[in-house]
Design a protein around this motif. Structure first.
Motif, short mmCIF file in Angstrom:
data_model
loop_
_atom_site.label_atom_id
_atom_site.label_comp_id
_atom_site.label_asym_id
_atom_site.label_seq_id
_atom_site.Cartn_x
_atom_site.Cartn_y
_atom_site.Cartn_z
N ALA A 34 0.87 -1.03 0.08
CA ALA A 34 0.01 0.12 -0.30
C ALA A 34 0.82 1.16 0.05
N GLU A 37 0.15 6.51 2.72
CA GLU A 37 -1.00 6.84 3.60
C GLU A 37 -1.96 5.71 4.00
N GLY A 38 -1.32 4.41 3.62
CA GLY A 38 -2.33 3.38 3.94
C GLY A 38 -3.33 2.80 2.80
N ALA A 39 -4.18 1.70 3.22
CA ALA A 39 -5.00 1.20 2.43
C ALA A 39 -6.21 0.92 3.00
N SER A 40 -7.32 1.17 2.09
CA SER A 40 -8.56 0.99 2.59
C SER A 40 -9.23 -0.51 2.49
N GLN A 70 -4.58 -0.17 12.24
CA GLN A 70 -5.48 0.38 11.64
C GLN A 70 -5.42 2.09 12.11
N THR A 74 -7.98 7.92 10.13
CA THR A 74 -8.17 7.78 8.75
C THR A 74 -8.93 6.37 8.50
N ARG A 75 -8.89 5.50 9.35
CA ARG A 75 -9.27 4.13 9.23
C ARG A 75 -8.65 3.35 8.16
N LEU A 76 -7.41 3.77 7.88
CA LEU A 76 -6.76 2.98 6.62
C LEU A 76 -5.78 2.13 7.60
N TYR A 77 -5.43 0.80 6.88
CA TYR A 77 -4.55 -0.10 7.35
C TYR A 77 -2.96 0.02 6.83
N HIS A 78 -2.26 -0.30 7.77
CA HIS A 78 -0.66 -0.19 7.64
C HIS A 78 -0.03 -1.36 8.33
#
Length: 284
Positions: A34, A37-40, A70, A74-78
């Motif tokens: 990703a 900024e991360g992935a949804s 998470q 942003t609720r995005l995953y890392h």
């Protein structure tokens, strides 16, 4: 002796079955690829080929193992701290860039052309290093950090040729749409190119990816015979005649042998570096 786990195993168990494990690993790999900024959740589910509720359950398990985290805002995953620790430990065992850095530098110096270190990653090949030689006309077909489908370029061919014919053919089938998009009609030559590389013990890319940009490569093998990496030298076509191809293959094989010897050495803290090769040739 008790070995502490590199990450806490406090999360819920993954759903049963090998398919669930495969899906979880696919999600973990997708998180690793990703952007910063991360992935949804939706993008990860799409990449891994699973429904969003399934992706969410698997991600929760991976989060419990600290392999994924998470962002609360942003609720995005890392990737999580557990993945970082695993990476550190793997790096201590076999940091390919560190093991091969001097070899790539010598190849660039002794050939005068561009030298590369590539590693397989699933059905892709990633360029870890690029070193420039002194020859003023260079090829810019591949840069450090670039990734291509398996089989694209000399390094990709060398890695496929190091597999069994059946495994190489299956890989080419899986990546056929990607290689066609990258190479166009030239992708049709890949099965024959892989077979020739297996026969010769080195791979040649006669400008199939970028016209006029040729490459020659040799695979680096783990002690069990599996491909670990590939060393490549690339140059303009006028510098890649048959006689010079043979000379470049000689340089590549010498450095490949050195890296393979390093890979075969047991991991011993404080061990002295592997001996340096005495091979020296004038710049091409």
């Amino acid at each position: 002796m008790v070995v502490q786990a590199p990450f806490p195993a406090t999360g819920p168990a993954l759903p049963g079955g090998a398919q669930a494990v495969d899906r979880a690993l696919a999600l973990l790999a997708a998180v690793g690829r990703a952007p910063p900024e991360g992935a949804s959740l939706s993008s990860l589910a799409q990449v891994a080929g699973v429904a969003k509720p399934t992706a969410r359950r698997l991600l929760i398990s991976l989060m419990g193992a600290a392999l994924v985290e998470q962002d609360a805002g942003t609720r995005l995953y890392h990737l999580g701290a557990g993945a970082f620790l695993l990476g550190l430990r793997a790096g201590r065992r076999h940091d390919m860039a560190e093991l091969a850095a001097d070899c790539v530098a010598r190849l660039a110096r002794d050939s005068g052309d561009s030298a590369f270190l590539l590693v397989p990653q699933g059905d892709e090949v990633v360029c870890l290093m690029r070193e420039e030689g002194a020859f003023p006309i260079r090829t810019h077909a591949l840069l450090a950090g670039d990734r291509n489908p398996a089989g694209v370029g000399a390094g990709g061919l060398a890695l496929l040729a190091a597999l069994s014919p059946e495994e190489a053919a299956a890989t080419l089938d899986r990546v056929a749409p990607a290689t066609a998009a990258r190479m166009g009609e030239a992708a049709a030559h890949l099965p024959a190119d892989v077979a020739l590389a297996r026969e010769q013990g080195f791979a040649l890319n006669p400008g199939r990816v970028v016209p006029g940009s040729w490459g020659v490569a040799v695979p680096v093998l783990w002690p069990d015979g599996r491909p670990a990496a590939a060393l490549t030298i690339a140059a303009i076509d006028s510098r890649m005649g048959p006689a010079r191809q043979a000379e470049l293959v000689r340089l590549l094989r010498a450095e490949t042998a050195l890296i393979e010897a390093r890979l075969a050495r047991p991991l011993t803290p404080g061990a002295s570096p592997a001996p340096q090769p005495t091979l020296r040739t004038p710049r091409g």
